[in-house]
Design an enzyme around this catalytic site. Sequence first.
Site, PDB file in Angstrom:
ATOM      1  N   ASP A   1       0.860  -1.190   0.000  1.00 36.62           N
ATOM      2  CA  ASP A   1       0.000   0.000   0.000  1.00 36.62           C
ATOM      3  C   ASP A   1       0.893   1.237   0.000  1.00 36.62           C
ATOM      4  OD1 ASP A   1      -2.996   0.907   0.551  1.00 36.62           O
ATOM      5  OD2 ASP A   1      -1.679   2.190   1.752  1.00 36.62           O
ATOM      6  N   ILE A   2       0.554   2.210  -0.858  1.00 35.96           N
ATOM      7  CA  ILE A   2       1.330   3.446  -0.925  1.00 35.96           C
ATOM      8  C   ILE A   2       1.009   4.296   0.309  1.00 35.96           C
ATOM      9  CG2 ILE A   2       1.831   5.510  -2.271  1.00 35.96           C
ATOM     10  CD1 ILE A   2       0.824   4.013  -4.729  1.00 35.96           C
TER      11      ILE A   2
ATOM     12  N   ASN B   1      -2.499  12.968  -3.889  1.00 32.01           N
ATOM     13  CA  ASN B   1      -3.600  13.477  -4.717  1.00 32.01           C
ATOM     14  C   ASN B   1      -4.012  14.888  -4.296  1.00 32.01           C
ATOM     15  OD1 ASN B   1      -4.001  11.340  -6.523  1.00 32.01           O
ATOM     16  ND2 ASN B   1      -5.222  10.196  -5.039  1.00 32.01           N
TER      17      ASN B   1
ATOM     18  N   HIS C   1      -4.766  14.675  -8.939  1.00 37.16           N
ATOM     19  CA  HIS C   1      -4.977  13.275  -9.308  1.00 37.16           C
ATOM     20  C   HIS C   1      -4.094  12.810 -10.466  1.00 37.16           C
ATOM     21  CE1 HIS C   1      -8.253  12.240  -6.559  1.00 37.16           C
ATOM     22  NE2 HIS C   1      -8.644  13.506  -6.691  1.00 37.16           N
TER      23      HIS C   1
ATOM     24  N   ASP D   1      -1.983   9.367 -10.373  1.00 37.52           N
ATOM     25  CA  ASP D   1      -1.980   8.331 -11.422  1.00 37.52           C
ATOM     26  C   ASP D   1      -0.554   8.051 -11.896  1.00 37.52           C
ATOM     27  OD1 ASP D   1      -4.713   8.165 -11.257  1.00 37.52           O
ATOM     28  OD2 ASP D   1      -5.101   9.302 -13.104  1.00 37.52           O
TER      29      ASP D   1
ATOM     30  N   GLU E   1      -4.764   2.294  -4.270  1.00 32.25           N
ATOM     31  CA  GLU E   1      -3.305   2.434  -4.176  1.00 32.25           C
ATOM     32  C   GLU E   1      -2.657   1.171  -3.622  1.00 32.25           C
ATOM     33  OE1 GLU E   1      -4.893   4.408  -0.331  1.00 32.25           O
ATOM     34  OE2 GLU E   1      -5.548   4.141  -2.395  1.00 32.25           O
TER      35      GLU E   1
END
Length: 299
Positions: A176-177, A184, A189, A193, A219
């Site tokens: 998980d980031i 974001n 956003h 991405d 994420e």
Amino acid sequence: MRQERATLEVIHNPAFQQKEPIATPEQIQRLELSGILQTTLVLDQLLQLFSQAIRQWVPHDGFHYRYQDLGLQIRGGERAVHSCHYTLTLEGESLGELTLTRRKRFSEKELETFETLLCSLFYPLRNALLYYRALESAHTDPLTGVYNRTALDSAMQREWKLAQRLHTPLSILVLDIDHFKAINDTYGHPAGDAALVKIADCLRQGVRASDIIFRYGGEEFVILLSNTDTEGATLLAQRLRRRIRDMDCSDIAPNLRITTSIGVATLNHPEETPEQMLKRADDALYRAKRQGRDRVVTA
């Protein structure tokens, strides 16, 4: 020793497709090759059927099919010293490369027969490739290019059954980031991405060819590790964590630094299901988050 290398191309020309066969019409009719090849759209099954069907006319020990654009490598039978190799093209569209192998050289008569029989493979092969692309598209995350959550379910079942049958270890990583929402919110956003794409590329470069990467959530990524025990999975997780932490993200935003938290789990007994193993890895991930992030926790 590779005996021949040729480009065999079919254009939309009925006269070409109906050229006089080297084998007799009765043999070709008995073989019913075209009908056999219409029975499946699954690429490896199609090639196996083709190999089995033509073996009586062109004896061979094995075959190798390669389609570089899709990263496809399909083998059947045994490798041998001598081979005949063809690059296949249909109406200007590449269909990959097919090689037959055996212990002795192919005769000119056999090569001519094989080229005639190959004409029956072109259209079924193109259909099988279209079907393969459709399946890949349905199971691929459009942003990052890795597999999606739908693909994870079937892959876990397949690898779990294989591990059970071969008595080999199976491990899973859940990544998980850290603070992804802040990326974001701060940079927009599109930056988020771009970070996901960069991390997916980093993961691809850091795992083995046999390891399978999935985008599990917004994420979150999952990596399925066949024939990998807890120690090996943990070492890989630490290596990936460091690779991501050391990425240069200045092309996304100035001073952006990305870290990840990773949970690791290994199938620990025959009765454990893939879903239970995934749940343990997910729980380990959340322990990594609670312990300060940018770390690996093993279940």
